[in-house]
Design a protein around this motif. Sequence first.
Motif, PDB file in Angstrom:
ATOM      1  N   ASP A 137       0.826  -1.212   0.000  1.00 25.32           N
ATOM      2  CA  ASP A 137       0.000   0.000   0.000  1.00 25.32           C
ATOM      3  C   ASP A 137       0.855   1.255   0.000  1.00 25.32           C
ATOM      4  O   ASP A 137       1.887   1.326   0.671  1.00 25.32           O
ATOM      5  N   LEU A 138       0.402   2.246  -0.738  1.00 29.46           N
ATOM      6  CA  LEU A 138       1.072   3.542  -0.767  1.00 29.46           C
ATOM      7  C   LEU A 138       0.542   4.377   0.405  1.00 29.46           C
ATOM      8  O   LEU A 138      -0.412   5.124   0.273  1.00 29.46           O
ATOM      9  N   ASP A 139       1.165   4.199   1.564  1.00 26.45           N
ATOM     10  CA  ASP A 139       0.768   4.943   2.760  1.00 26.45           C
ATOM     11  C   ASP A 139       1.864   5.964   3.091  1.00 26.45           C
ATOM     12  O   ASP A 139       2.877   6.053   2.390  1.00 26.45           O
ATOM     13  N   GLU A 140       1.658   6.740   4.161  1.00 22.22           N
ATOM     14  CA  GLU A 140       2.604   7.808   4.475  1.00 22.22           C
ATOM     15  C   GLU A 140       4.030   7.326   4.714  1.00 22.22           C
ATOM     16  O   GLU A 140       4.971   7.919   4.172  1.00 22.22           O
ATOM     17  N   SER A 158       1.758  -2.564  -6.310  1.00 25.20           N
ATOM     18  CA  SER A 158       0.913  -1.888  -5.323  1.00 25.20           C
ATOM     19  C   SER A 158      -0.527  -1.827  -5.807  1.00 25.20           C
ATOM     20  O   SER A 158      -0.791  -1.590  -6.983  1.00 25.20           O
ATOM     21  N   TYR A 159      -1.431  -2.014  -4.857  1.00 23.64           N
ATOM     22  CA  TYR A 159      -2.850  -1.850  -5.148  1.00 23.64           C
ATOM     23  C   TYR A 159      -3.259  -0.393  -5.045  1.00 23.64           C
ATOM     24  O   TYR A 159      -4.421  -0.063  -5.203  1.00 23.64           O
ATOM     25  N   GLY A 218      -3.111   3.613  -3.108  1.00 23.71           N
ATOM     26  CA  GLY A 218      -3.090   4.250  -1.794  1.00 23.71           C
ATOM     27  C   GLY A 218      -3.345   5.736  -1.918  1.00 23.71           C
ATOM     28  O   GLY A 218      -4.203   6.165  -2.679  1.00 23.71           O
ATOM     29  N   ILE A 219      -2.568   6.522  -1.221  1.00 21.28           N
ATOM     30  CA  ILE A 219      -2.765   7.974  -1.142  1.00 21.28           C
ATOM     31  C   ILE A 219      -2.407   8.610  -2.495  1.00 21.28           C
ATOM     32  O   ILE A 219      -1.256   8.570  -2.928  1.00 21.28           O
ATOM     33  N   ASN A 220      -3.416   9.208  -3.140  1.00 19.00           N
ATOM     34  CA  ASN A 220      -3.222   9.774  -4.476  1.00 19.00           C
ATOM     35  C   ASN A 220      -2.160  10.860  -4.512  1.00 19.00           C
ATOM     36  O   ASN A 220      -1.301  10.873  -5.392  1.00 19.00           O
ATOM     37  N   SER A 226      -4.143   2.019  -9.635  1.00 14.66           N
ATOM     38  CA  SER A 226      -4.402   3.335  -9.075  1.00 14.66           C
ATOM     39  C   SER A 226      -3.117   4.144  -8.934  1.00 14.66           C
ATOM     40  O   SER A 226      -2.447   4.425  -9.921  1.00 14.66           O
ATOM     41  N   SER A 227      -2.736   4.512  -7.724  1.00 11.07           N
ATOM     42  CA  SER A 227      -1.526   5.297  -7.492  1.00 11.07           C
ATOM     43  C   SER A 227      -0.281   4.562  -7.976  1.00 11.07           C
ATOM     44  O   SER A 227       0.687   5.188  -8.419  1.00 11.07           O
TER      45      SER A 227
END
Length: 181
Positions: free
Chosen positions: A8-11, A34-35, A37-39, A66-67
């Motif tokens: 996941d594209l998290d912080e 990656s599926y 995360g944060i755009n 996505s991202s």
Amino acid sequence: MNVYLIGDLDEPMIHSVVKEILEAYEPVDLFVSSYGGINLGAVAIANAMRLSEYPVNTHALGATYSSGATIVAAGTGKRTAYEGSRFMLHEIDVTPQREFSASRLLKEGEQTVAEFLALADLMSKFTRQPLHNVKADMRECRWFTEREAMKYGLVDEVKMMDGKKIRDHHRKVRGFRNDTS
């Protein structure tokens, strides 16, 4: 230098990837699975790629949704998908984390639309697709095989399991991306 964006594209992931790209002292190979995360995190990583003194080659290893698709498309060097990779573009999801007043909900909606338009504009530049096509594809949740992703402009080449490469020779026009090839 290898950098990995797996998951996941998290912080914490955004912080790590941006830092590694900006502190690189040689070309970067960014491997992505990656599926999403944060755009706006994807935008931060894309901006870091453009700020880097060195090319950032992106590699789609599997799920690139996505991202994740935005990041692979934003590569400033070679953009590669490996056989079996899948891409997905979709409209921004809105999941309120708390209760909002009506006026606050309206503002959140306006910001979401602005973010969608900004992301669609970037994807149009990364892929060289007309903006209206990108917006329509994001609204309908469009899926791509690795070869379809190449044809669309998300990547420049596909690497097959046997080591052969398939390249899109029609994408030689350079512009927005900082290609070194």
